[in-house]
Design a protein around this motif. Structure first.
Motif, PDB file in Angstrom:
ATOM      1  N   LEU A 199      -4.712  38.917  31.580  1.00 11.94           N
ATOM      2  CA  LEU A 199      -5.219  37.624  31.132  1.00 11.94           C
ATOM      3  C   LEU A 199      -5.517  37.716  29.638  1.00 11.94           C
ATOM      4  CD1 LEU A 199      -6.299  34.754  31.529  1.00 11.94           C
ATOM      5  CD2 LEU A 199      -8.492  35.753  32.222  1.00 11.94           C
ATOM      6  N   ARG A 200      -4.840  36.879  28.875  1.00 16.54           N
ATOM      7  CA  ARG A 200      -5.050  36.835  27.425  1.00 16.54           C
ATOM      8  C   ARG A 200      -5.561  35.450  27.054  1.00 16.54           C
ATOM      9  NH1 ARG A 200      -2.812  41.307  25.119  1.00 16.54           N
ATOM     10  NH2 ARG A 200      -1.229  42.411  26.333  1.00 16.54           N
ATOM     11  N   MET A 201      -6.684  35.429  26.383  1.00 11.77           N
ATOM     12  CA  MET A 201      -7.300  34.150  25.995  1.00 11.77           C
ATOM     13  C   MET A 201      -7.817  34.236  24.566  1.00 11.77           C
ATOM     14  SD  MET A 201     -10.306  34.615  28.840  1.00 11.77           S
ATOM     15  CE  MET A 201     -11.544  33.675  28.008  1.00 11.77           C
ATOM     16  N   ASN A 202      -6.974  34.783  23.687  1.00  8.51           N
ATOM     17  CA  ASN A 202      -7.338  34.915  22.277  1.00  8.51           C
ATOM     18  C   ASN A 202      -7.690  33.554  21.685  1.00  8.51           C
ATOM     19  OD1 ASN A 202      -5.275  36.570  23.380  1.00  8.51           O
ATOM     20  ND2 ASN A 202      -4.968  37.558  21.415  1.00  8.51           N
ATOM     21  N   HIS A 203      -8.822  33.494  21.012  1.00  9.16           N
ATOM     22  CA  HIS A 203      -9.243  32.313  20.262  1.00  9.16           C
ATOM     23  C   HIS A 203      -9.438  31.075  21.142  1.00  9.16           C
ATOM     24  CE1 HIS A 203      -8.593  34.667  16.677  1.00  9.16           C
ATOM     25  NE2 HIS A 203      -7.354  34.926  17.070  1.00  9.16           N
ATOM     26  N   THR A 242     -19.450  38.791  44.821  1.00 12.92           N
ATOM     27  CA  THR A 242     -18.699  39.816  45.553  1.00 12.92           C
ATOM     28  C   THR A 242     -17.236  39.918  45.106  1.00 12.92           C
ATOM     29  OG1 THR A 242     -18.171  38.215  47.294  1.00 12.92           O
ATOM     30  CG2 THR A 242     -20.168  39.563  47.572  1.00 12.92           C
ATOM     31  N   LEU A 243     -16.856  39.144  44.090  1.00 15.47           N
ATOM     32  CA  LEU A 243     -15.461  39.138  43.655  1.00 15.47           C
ATOM     33  C   LEU A 243     -15.073  40.498  43.077  1.00 15.47           C
ATOM     34  CD1 LEU A 243     -12.848  37.497  43.102  1.00 15.47           C
ATOM     35  CD2 LEU A 243     -13.794  36.994  40.836  1.00 15.47           C
ATOM     36  N   SER A 244     -13.940  41.010  43.501  1.00 16.51           N
ATOM     37  CA  SER A 244     -13.423  42.269  42.980  1.00 16.51           C
ATOM     38  C   SER A 244     -12.033  42.043  42.408  1.00 16.51           C
ATOM     39  CB  SER A 244     -13.368  43.323  44.090  1.00 16.51           C
ATOM     40  OG  SER A 244     -12.845  44.543  43.597  1.00 16.51           O
ATOM     41  N   LEU A 245     -11.887  42.294  41.113  1.00 11.27           N
ATOM     42  CA  LEU A 245     -10.604  42.121  40.431  1.00 11.27           C
ATOM     43  C   LEU A 245      -9.933  43.484  40.290  1.00 11.27           C
ATOM     44  CD1 LEU A 245     -11.860  39.666  37.670  1.00 11.27           C
ATOM     45  CD2 LEU A 245     -10.638  39.075  39.765  1.00 11.27           C
ATOM     46  N   GLU A 246      -9.551  44.052  41.398  1.00 13.74           N
ATOM     47  CA  GLU A 246      -8.992  45.401  41.419  1.00 13.74           C
ATOM     48  C   GLU A 246      -7.664  45.500  40.677  1.00 13.74           C
ATOM     49  OE1 GLU A 246      -9.978  48.342  42.564  1.00 13.74           O
ATOM     50  OE2 GLU A 246     -11.933  47.646  43.245  1.00 13.74           O
ATOM     51  N   CYS A 247      -6.946  44.393  40.573  1.00 16.73           N
ATOM     52  CA  CYS A 247      -5.622  44.428  39.947  1.00 16.73           C
ATOM     53  C   CYS A 247      -5.670  44.207  38.445  1.00 16.73           C
ATOM     54  CB  CYS A 247      -4.711  43.376  40.584  1.00 16.73           C
ATOM     55  SG  CYS A 247      -4.330  43.684  42.318  1.00 16.73           S
ATOM     56  N   LEU A 248      -6.767  43.692  37.932  1.00 15.53           N
ATOM     57  CA  LEU A 248      -6.837  43.333  36.516  1.00 15.53           C
ATOM     58  C   LEU A 248      -6.793  44.583  35.645  1.00 15.53           C
ATOM     59  CD1 LEU A 248      -7.096  40.873  34.661  1.00 15.53           C
ATOM     60  CD2 LEU A 248      -9.571  41.250  34.625  1.00 15.53           C
ATOM     61  N   ARG A 249      -5.821  44.617  34.733  1.00 11.62           N
ATOM     62  CA  ARG A 249      -5.633  45.771  33.862  1.00 11.62           C
ATOM     63  C   ARG A 249      -5.813  45.431  32.381  1.00 11.62           C
ATOM     64  NH1 ARG A 249      -6.003  47.445  38.136  1.00 11.62           N
ATOM     65  NH2 ARG A 249      -4.727  48.949  39.277  1.00 11.62           N
ATOM     66  N   ILE A 250      -5.456  44.225  31.982  1.00 11.13           N
ATOM     67  CA  ILE A 250      -5.503  43.847  30.565  1.00 11.13           C
ATOM     68  C   ILE A 250      -6.296  42.542  30.414  1.00 11.13           C
ATOM     69  CG2 ILE A 250      -4.140  43.181  28.545  1.00 11.13           C
ATOM     70  CD1 ILE A 250      -1.839  44.826  29.670  1.00 11.13           C
ATOM     71  N   LEU A 251      -7.291  42.581  29.543  1.00 11.95           N
ATOM     72  CA  LEU A 251      -8.097  41.390  29.261  1.00 11.95           C
ATOM     73  C   LEU A 251      -8.302  41.303  27.762  1.00 11.95           C
ATOM     74  CD1 LEU A 251      -9.742  38.999  30.318  1.00 11.95           C
ATOM     75  CD2 LEU A 251     -11.723  40.528  30.487  1.00 11.95           C
ATOM     76  N   ASP A 252      -7.809  40.228  27.171  1.00 11.82           N
ATOM     77  CA  ASP A 252      -7.892  40.033  25.723  1.00 11.82           C
ATOM     78  C   ASP A 252      -8.791  38.841  25.432  1.00 11.82           C
ATOM     79  OD1 ASP A 252      -7.556  39.706  23.021  1.00 11.82           O
ATOM     80  OD2 ASP A 252      -5.390  39.976  23.042  1.00 11.82           O
ATOM     81  N   LEU A 253      -9.929  39.126  24.793  1.00 11.89           N
ATOM     82  CA  LEU A 253     -10.922  38.097  24.489  1.00 11.89           C
ATOM     83  C   LEU A 253     -11.111  37.952  22.979  1.00 11.89           C
ATOM     84  CD1 LEU A 253     -13.539  39.177  27.187  1.00 11.89           C
ATOM     85  CD2 LEU A 253     -11.891  37.326  27.353  1.00 11.89           C
ATOM     86  N   THR A 254     -10.089  38.259  22.216  1.00 10.25           N
ATOM     87  CA  THR A 254     -10.182  38.186  20.756  1.00 10.25           C
ATOM     88  C   THR A 254     -10.673  36.817  20.295  1.00 10.25           C
ATOM     89  OG1 THR A 254      -8.383  39.767  20.468  1.00 10.25           O
ATOM     90  CG2 THR A 254      -8.878  38.345  18.608  1.00 10.25           C
ATOM     91  N   GLY A 255     -11.704  36.817  19.468  1.00 13.47           N
ATOM     92  CA  GLY A 255     -12.174  35.577  18.868  1.00 13.47           C
ATOM     93  C   GLY A 255     -12.970  34.681  19.792  1.00 13.47           C
ATOM     94  N   CYS A 256     -13.313  35.146  20.974  1.00 15.59           N
ATOM     95  CA  CYS A 256     -14.185  34.369  21.874  1.00 15.59           C
ATOM     96  C   CYS A 256     -15.621  34.635  21.441  1.00 15.59           C
ATOM     97  CB  CYS A 256     -13.953  34.760  23.326  1.00 15.59           C
ATOM     98  SG  CYS A 256     -12.289  34.398  23.921  1.00 15.59           S
ATOM     99  N   GLU A 257     -16.059  33.934  20.431  1.00 15.29           N
ATOM    100  CA  GLU A 257     -17.282  34.268  19.720  1.00 15.29           C
ATOM    101  C   GLU A 257     -18.555  33.913  20.467  1.00 15.29           C
ATOM    102  OE1 GLU A 257     -16.793  32.285  16.017  1.00 15.29           O
ATOM    103  OE2 GLU A 257     -15.308  33.721  15.260  1.00 15.29           O
ATOM    104  N   GLN A 258     -18.450  33.196  21.580  1.00 13.39           N
ATOM    105  CA  GLN A 258     -19.651  32.822  22.334  1.00 13.39           C
ATOM    106  C   GLN A 258     -19.957  33.791  23.474  1.00 13.39           C
ATOM    107  OE1 GLN A 258     -20.382  28.577  23.057  1.00 13.39           O
ATOM    108  NE2 GLN A 258     -18.345  28.148  22.203  1.00 13.39           N
ATOM    109  N   LEU A 259     -19.214  34.890  23.539  1.00 15.21           N
ATOM    110  CA  LEU A 259     -19.467  35.882  24.579  1.00 15.21           C
ATOM    111  C   LEU A 259     -20.585  36.837  24.151  1.00 15.21           C
ATOM    112  CD1 LEU A 259     -15.873  36.843  25.775  1.00 15.21           C
ATOM    113  CD2 LEU A 259     -17.473  35.212  26.789  1.00 15.21           C
TER     114      LEU A 259
END
Length: 524
Positions: free
Chosen positions: A311-315, A330-347
């Motif tokens: 999941l890529r959500m840059n800017h 209880t959610l488990s994201l066992e398959c998630l390998r790549i997460l791009d949060l570039t520029g998500c300044e409210q995190l």
């Protein structure tokens, strides 16, 4: 490439007359010519005598000394290679190194021709204009021996971006069995050209129209009508596409697995929610610069996409902590390998902690320019341990040296280019790699990359150094991702992939460059 007349076995050249010993006990190999490497019969001969072949070919000793033409043709057809099943013949032909070799095989006889033609036309080579012209001529020839239009499964015109137009692709309208269609950068194409290729293409699995800024909702609606089996769609920089067509497409193409919407600035939550609810098999989705997307879309994608790997959500600047904090506990994201949060300044730290808890096998995490995160988030990231291969914390100015020390323990390759706390310290610079020769003086002055034994020595030094370090902007990733022998351009490419070299801070990044419209390596 046109094959209008396939020679029959009668017109094939006769085999050379062999001098066979009259003695019934003599081996047929005694008078045979020396075999060349990879001779067709080598695979089948169990002994020197061809009569011992496991497929029961006739022995040359049984042939009369003066066979008639009819007998020669019959025996020619009875050779071991002629008895091969089609599957094995195709397997042999698939190992040939060039299209020219396949062409020669097609001219042997009809049997060989039938088993070669699919391989030759499965993905016609269209990287040069004269080759494209040849392909178009063969497809349009009504006297062709084969219906070549039915054999084309993959069509890639991205090498002719400046030449391809709506008129160019008219000849391919009869190719209705295309599975992969790549039109990357063919900016002269409009809705008319793309729709003509899509219309009736029930077998289409992947469509890439990156950079076609003239394409509108009409094209995607045509895809929705015709391509129910679609699994991959790349509409990067198709800035005229809106929710109206994307929502319809999501409802029609429920097998969709990969979706790239980079710079589709008109996309909102409406279409992303439709994708989340209608496409349960989604593996990768890229929302780079989709600035109208909010928390609701991200939460829905993660909650419904149990198979989501990337999941890529840059800017996506409207995204806040609630995108992750509102996920089921209880959610488990066992398959998630790549997460791009570039520029998500409210995190903030709370969101990062939730991400780590829900996705314990995360490999690549990009938090560049998430300026609100602190050491608390970094300590949570260290729980990923050896699963963590790549992390970017550029411009995260609230992180201290203690947090970076902990990250060093998890990573085998570290990139801290542009971090003053490192490149201004002579004691640390003794561990870095040599800067590439093509770098400018400024780039050399701030270059700071540790790899191989340098990382181990740096780790030991930091553990022993009470002063520590004072700035933590950096990039770390595993040596298995990019081998030590790779040059620094590959490192820059990985950073570019993560959306790091953006315009906002390009002047501060010594390796920020123009790059490519479609993700080519960024030159230093």
């Amino acid at each position: 490439m046109h094959l209008s007349n396939i020679p029959s076995p009668v017109s094939a050249p006769r085999p050379p007359t062999l001098e066979v010993s009259e003695s019934q006990s003599a081996s047929s190999s005694a008078s045979s010519p020396e075999q060349i490497p990879y001779d067709d019969t080598d695979f089948f001969q169990l002994q020197r005598n061809d009569s011992q072949s496991s497929i029961g070919a006739l022995s040359l000793r049984d042939i009369s000394m003066s066979p008639t033409d009819e007998e020669l043709q019959r025996l020619w057809r009875m050779t071991p290679i002629s008895k091969l099943p089609a599957e094995l013949l195709i397997g042999v032909f698939a190992r040939l190194g060039s299209s020219k070799d396949l062409m020669h095989c097609m001219l042997v006889d009809k049997n060989w021709s039938r088993n070669c033609v699919d391989l030759l036309w499965h993905r016609p080579l269209c990287d040069k204009w004269h080759r494209l012209t040849s392909v178009v001529t063969s497809i349009g020839n009504p006297k062709s021996y084969y219906a070549y239009s039915d054999l084309v499964k993959r069509l890639n015109l991205s090498s002719l971006t400046n030449e391809v137009s709506d008129g160019t692709v008219e000849a391919f309208q009869s190719c209705k069995r295309i599975e992969r269609l790549t039109l990357t950068g063919c900016r002269k194409l409009t809705d008319q050209g793309v729709m003509s290729l899509v219309d009736g293409s029930r077998s289409l699995l992947a469509l890439d129209i990156t950079g076609l800024d003239s394409v509108t909702d009409h094209t995607l609606l045509a895809v929705a009508r015709n391509c129910g089996r679609l699994q991959g769609l790349n509409i990067t920089e198709c800035s005229r596409v809106t929710d109206d067509s994307l929502a319809v497409l999501a409802g029609s193409c429920r097998y969709l697995k990969r979706l790239k919407l980079n710079n589709c600035t008109l996309v909102t939550d409406e279409s992303i929610l439709a994708v989340a609810n209608s496409c349960p098999s989604m593996l990768e989705i890229d929302l780079h610069n989709c600035r109208l997307v909010t928390d609701q879309s991200i939460t829905s994608l993660l909650a419904h996409g149990r198979q989501l790997r990337e999941l890529r959500m840059n800017h996506c600047k409207l995204v806040t902590d609630h995108a992750f904090l509102d996920l089921p506990k209880t959610l488990s994201l066992e398959c998630l390998r790549i997460l791009d949060l570039t520029g998500c300044e409210q995190l903030h730290d709370e969101a990062v902690e939730k991400i780590v808890d829900a996705a314990p096998r995360l490999r690549n995490l990009v938090l560049a320019k998430c300026r609100e995160i602190t050491d608390r988030a970094v300590f949570a990231i260290t729980k990923l341990g050896k699963n963590l291969h790549y992390i970017h914390l550029g411009h995260c100015g609230r992180i201290t040296d203690d947090a970076v020390k902990e990250l060093v323990k998890c990573c085998n390759r570290i990139r801290l280019t542009g971090v003053a706390a490192f490149y201004l310290r002579e004691d640390l610079m003794s561990f870095i790699r040599e800067a590439p020769a093509e770098f400018t003086d400024h780039q050399r002055n701030v270059f700071c990359v540790f790899s191989g034994d340098g990382v181990n020595r740096l780790r030991n030094y930091l553990n022993e150094d009470p002063a520590g370090i004072y700035d933590t902007e950096g990039t770390m990733y595993d040596d298995r991702e990019v081998p030590d022998g790779d040059n620094d351009h590959q490192v820059a490419s990985l950073m570019h992939m993560a959306g790091i070299n953006d315009d906002e801070d390009g002047e501060d990044d010594p390796e920020a460059g123009d790059g490519s419209d479609y993700g080519a390596p960024v030159e230093g």
